[in-house]
Design a protein around this motif. Structure first.
Motif, mmCIF file in Angstrom:
data_model
loop_
_atom_site.group_PDB
_atom_site.id
_atom_site.type_symbol
_atom_site.label_atom_id
_atom_site.label_comp_id
_atom_site.label_asym_id
_atom_site.label_seq_id
_atom_site.Cartn_x
_atom_site.Cartn_y
_atom_site.Cartn_z
ATOM 1 N N GLY A 107 -6.436 -8.755 3.649
ATOM 2 C CA GLY A 107 -5.177 -8.012 3.439
ATOM 3 C C GLY A 107 -5.310 -7.051 2.282
ATOM 4 N N GLY A 108 -4.302 -6.194 2.121
ATOM 5 C CA GLY A 108 -4.317 -5.272 0.984
ATOM 6 C C GLY A 108 -4.011 -5.994 -0.321
ATOM 7 N N LYS A 109 -3.178 -7.016 -0.234
ATOM 8 C CA LYS A 109 -2.717 -7.711 -1.442
ATOM 9 C C LYS A 109 -3.843 -8.216 -2.343
ATOM 10 C CE LYS A 109 1.934 -9.419 -0.447
ATOM 11 N NZ LYS A 109 2.671 -10.515 0.201
ATOM 12 N N GLN A 182 5.497 5.487 0.071
ATOM 13 C CA GLN A 182 5.944 4.353 -0.730
ATOM 14 C C GLN A 182 6.759 3.319 0.034
ATOM 15 O OE1 GLN A 182 8.400 6.571 -3.292
ATOM 16 N NE2 GLN A 182 6.701 7.498 -4.398
ATOM 17 N N ASN A 183 6.544 2.097 -0.372
ATOM 18 C CA ASN A 183 7.465 1.011 -0.113
ATOM 19 C C ASN A 183 8.212 0.819 -1.432
ATOM 20 O OD1 ASN A 183 8.733 -1.375 0.515
ATOM 21 N ND2 ASN A 183 6.884 -2.636 0.465
ATOM 22 N N PRO A 184 9.512 0.811 -1.501
ATOM 23 C CA PRO A 184 10.493 0.765 -0.411
ATOM 24 C C PRO A 184 11.138 2.106 -0.083
ATOM 25 C CG PRO A 184 11.615 0.264 -2.459
ATOM 26 C CD PRO A 184 10.173 0.578 -2.809
ATOM 27 N N SER A 210 -4.747 3.124 -6.475
ATOM 28 C CA SER A 210 -4.027 3.995 -5.560
ATOM 29 C C SER A 210 -3.769 3.235 -4.251
ATOM 30 C CB SER A 210 -4.860 5.257 -5.309
ATOM 31 O OG SER A 210 -4.115 6.164 -4.546
ATOM 32 N N ASP A 211 -2.530 2.804 -4.104
ATOM 33 C CA ASP A 211 -2.152 2.000 -2.934
ATOM 34 C C ASP A 211 -1.773 2.949 -1.806
ATOM 35 O OD1 ASP A 211 -0.983 0.405 -1.019
ATOM 36 O OD2 ASP A 211 0.157 -0.810 -2.441
ATOM 37 N N GLU A 212 -2.711 3.096 -0.868
ATOM 38 C CA GLU A 212 -2.531 4.059 0.226
ATOM 39 C C GLU A 212 -2.403 3.337 1.567
ATOM 40 O OE1 GLU A 212 -5.574 7.128 -0.238
ATOM 41 O OE2 GLU A 212 -5.357 7.037 -2.424
ATOM 42 N N ILE A 213 -1.817 2.143 1.519
ATOM 43 C CA ILE A 213 -1.747 1.308 2.728
ATOM 44 C C ILE A 213 -0.927 1.960 3.850
ATOM 45 C CG2 ILE A 213 0.252 -0.137 2.100
ATOM 46 C CD1 ILE A 213 -2.486 -2.198 3.051
ATOM 47 N N TYR A 214 -0.008 2.880 3.459
ATOM 48 C CA TYR A 214 0.808 3.565 4.482
ATOM 49 C C TYR A 214 0.316 4.988 4.776
ATOM 50 C CZ TYR A 214 4.187 -0.199 3.693
ATOM 51 O OH TYR A 214 4.798 -1.423 3.581
ATOM 52 N N CYS A 215 -0.905 5.345 4.341
ATOM 53 C CA CYS A 215 -1.308 6.760 4.415
ATOM 54 C C CYS A 215 -1.379 7.294 5.843
ATOM 55 C CB CYS A 215 -2.601 7.018 3.645
ATOM 56 S SG CYS A 215 -4.033 6.259 4.383
ATOM 57 N N PHE A 242 -5.677 -2.619 7.213
ATOM 58 C CA PHE A 242 -5.426 -2.551 8.651
ATOM 59 C C PHE A 242 -4.003 -2.969 9.013
ATOM 60 C CE2 PHE A 242 -9.863 -2.963 7.792
ATOM 61 C CZ PHE A 242 -10.499 -2.206 8.764
ATOM 62 N N SER A 243 -3.321 -3.677 8.096
ATOM 63 C CA SER A 243 -2.040 -4.312 8.413
ATOM 64 C C SER A 243 -1.030 -3.340 8.997
ATOM 65 C CB SER A 243 -1.430 -4.938 7.157
ATOM 66 O OG SER A 243 -2.315 -5.858 6.593
ATOM 67 N N LYS A 244 -0.781 -2.241 8.284
ATOM 68 C CA LYS A 244 0.306 -1.335 8.678
ATOM 69 C C LYS A 244 -0.190 -0.312 9.700
ATOM 70 C CE LYS A 244 2.304 -3.316 5.079
ATOM 71 N NZ LYS A 244 3.511 -4.106 4.984
ATOM 72 N N THR A 245 -1.408 0.186 9.499
ATOM 73 C CA THR A 245 -1.932 1.246 10.366
ATOM 74 C C THR A 245 -2.090 0.778 11.805
ATOM 75 O OG1 THR A 245 -3.184 2.033 8.475
ATOM 76 C CG2 THR A 245 -3.826 2.898 10.621
ATOM 77 N N TRP A 251 -3.379 -10.556 10.828
ATOM 78 C CA TRP A 251 -4.834 -10.748 10.899
ATOM 79 C C TRP A 251 -5.422 -10.985 9.516
ATOM 80 C CZ3 TRP A 251 -8.256 -9.063 15.178
ATOM 81 C CH2 TRP A 251 -7.549 -8.737 16.337
ATOM 82 N N ARG A 252 -4.766 -10.414 8.534
ATOM 83 C CA ARG A 252 -5.190 -10.467 7.136
ATOM 84 C C ARG A 252 -6.544 -9.790 6.936
ATOM 85 N NH1 ARG A 252 -1.697 -9.461 5.542
ATOM 86 N NH2 ARG A 252 -2.160 -10.000 3.407
ATOM 87 N N MET A 253 -6.483 -8.484 6.858
ATOM 88 C CA MET A 253 -7.708 -7.728 6.562
ATOM 89 C C MET A 253 -7.347 -6.413 5.867
ATOM 90 S SD MET A 253 -10.946 -6.927 8.976
ATOM 91 C CE MET A 253 -9.892 -6.364 10.275
HETATM 92 C C1 LIG Z 1 2.969 -0.933 -0.774
HETATM 93 C C2 LIG Z 1 2.257 -2.102 -0.179
HETATM 94 N N1 LIG Z 1 1.016 -2.379 -0.578
HETATM 95 C C3 LIG Z 1 0.336 -3.411 -0.083
HETATM 96 C C4 LIG Z 1 0.880 -4.237 0.879
HETATM 97 C C5 LIG Z 1 0.082 -5.420 1.349
HETATM 98 O O1 LIG Z 1 -0.354 -5.347 2.635
HETATM 99 P P1 LIG Z 1 -1.166 -6.540 3.317
HETATM 100 O O2 LIG Z 1 -0.223 -7.194 4.291
HETATM 101 O O3 LIG Z 1 -2.317 -5.874 4.001
HETATM 102 O O4 LIG Z 1 -1.608 -7.486 2.267
HETATM 103 C C6 LIG Z 1 2.172 -3.985 1.341
HETATM 104 C C7 LIG Z 1 2.793 -4.876 2.343
HETATM 105 O O5 LIG Z 1 3.987 -4.960 2.500
HETATM 106 C C8 LIG Z 1 2.885 -2.884 0.807
HETATM 107 O O6 LIG Z 1 4.131 -2.583 1.198
#
Ligand SMILES: Cc1ncc(COP(=O)(O)O)c(C=O)c1O
Length: 397
Positions: A107-109, A182-184, A210-215, A242-245, A251-253
């Protein structure tokens, strides 16, 4: 949870009192409890795509399981996947990335967690967006760092004020967390602001996470990474996954891209915690990156369509207004005109209107006066939620 009193008091390490949480999971539990009582709830609280993982990725995982990818792999990730990620990041960010600069994690976390563990000592400062992903502040506090919020304001489209950021940088600043989209808030950091941020950092020896999980879910224009700016690559930790894209939250990756010497330490944290990310999921990850990207484009277009329709209708409801998000799948609604404090309003929307959403304050103190609605739900459910909010507003405001 058991209700019988235990004989021995639970004595926790002090650091546990500094660990935060994600309200989304708490609200989900509360909503589920109401559903068990027979109430109808529309779920707009959870931050995950409502789509299924694309079939080509699922097939790749099933094939990988059958082919025996069921054993431990290297802690930093399978070489084949690290190569695929390095190629993908080199192409998308326009900088040369090598596989030894990539660490694959569940996961990204974990990239956030491990980066904080590896870099932050007591008293070190970390600047993070507020409102922002709640795990940023939680992790900084947990490792004993000092969390320094930078406000994101609606009047700037939720882009930070770079002068304000510059004024927050001190000799103790070790990490600056950027997040775009960005979240939120659904806002993005414009390229010019990212470039000015790099100028404000100058030659300082600090990292940008640089958190680009939503890029891949940015609606207009090309996403821009601070990693692409000359001189910034060796001070950037890119967080993506991979979570959001690919709708692969369960899956946790995810992965981090960073200088190879730091990657070796993050890998050591992997060895000490998870050993490795699940091997068959990594094989599927190669298919996700190299296979047909049509599903990603469809999901992005659908999130944009839903966001637009949701915002247009919400803006006609008394007390509520929202900007059109520029990416991700959240609408961050301004609720100041309701006169209700955000947490109380979110509770009322859940209990009285049957709409689960999150108080802006779950994302930091600058989230007061806002509610986050996730549009990762069907258009039909989104419209029903708006009908309910409208009826609630006419009755209660
Ligand atoms: C901004 C941001 N970064 C990281 C994550 C973590 O994603 P993941 O589920 O891949 O751990 C999230 C998930 O909600 C998020 O919103």
């Amino acid at each position: 949870m058991t209700t019988t009193a235990l004989e021995h008091e639970l004595i926790l390490a002090r650091r546990m009192s500094r660990l935060g949480t994600e309200t989304a999971f708490e609200v989900l539990n509360k909503a589920r409890a109401l559903e068990r009582q027979g109430r109808s709830i529309i779920h707009l609280e959870i931050g995950e795509p409502d789509f299924d993982t694309p079939a080509n990725i699922v097939d790749a995982a099933v094939d990988a399981l059958r082919a025996g990818w069921t054993h431990y792999g290297p802690s930093a990730g399978l070489p084949e996947l690290r190569i695929a990620i390095a190629e993908h990041v080199s192409r998308s960010r326009g900088v040369e990335v090598s596989p030894d600069e990539v660490v694959v994690v569940p996961g990204g976390k974990p990239i956030l967690f491990f980066a904080m563990l590896a870099l932050i000592d007591k008293g070190d400062e970390v600047i993070y967006p507020d409102p922002g992903f709640p795990i940023y502040e939680s992790m900084v506090n947990y490792v004993g760092g000092t969390a320094v919020p930078i406000a994101l304001r609606e009047e700037r489209g939720f882009a930070m004020d770079v002068d304000e950021l510059a004024a927050l940088i001190t000799d103790r600043t070790r990490v600056i967390i950027l997040n775009s989209p960005q979240n939120p808030t659904g806002g993005i950091l414009p390229r010019a602001d990212i470039e000015r941020t790099a100028q404000a950092i100058g030659k300082r020896n600090l990292f940008v996470l640089s958190d680009e999980i939503y890029c891949r879910l940015q609606f207009e224009g090309e996403p821009f990474s601070i990693m692409s700016i000359p001189g910034m690559k060796e001070r950037t930790i890119l967080l993506d996954g991979f979570s959001k894209t690919y709708a692969m939250t369960g899956w946790r990756m995810g992965y981090g891209v960073m200088r190879a010497d730091l990657a070796a330490h993050i890998t050591r944290l992997m060895t000490n915690s998870n050993s490795c990310t699940a091997s068959f999921t990594q094989i599927a990850g190669i298919e996700a990156l190299r296979g047909d990207q049509g599903a990603v484009d469809l999901m992005r277009a659908e999130f944009e369509r839903r966001s637009r329709t949701f915002v247009e209708r919400l803006n006609r409801i008394r007390g509520f207004s929202a900007l059109m998000p520029k990416g991700a799948f959240y609408v961050f609604a301004n609720t100041m005109k309701t006169g209700w404090e955000s947490k109380r309003l979110a509770d009322a929307l859940l209990e009285e209107a049957g709409v689960a959403a999150l108080s802006g304050t779950s994302f930091g103190k600058h989230g007061q006066g806002f509610i986050r609605f996730s549009v990762a739900n069907s258009m039909e459910n989104l419209m029903e939620a708006l009908d309910r909010i409208d009826a609630w507003s006419q009755k209660r405001l």
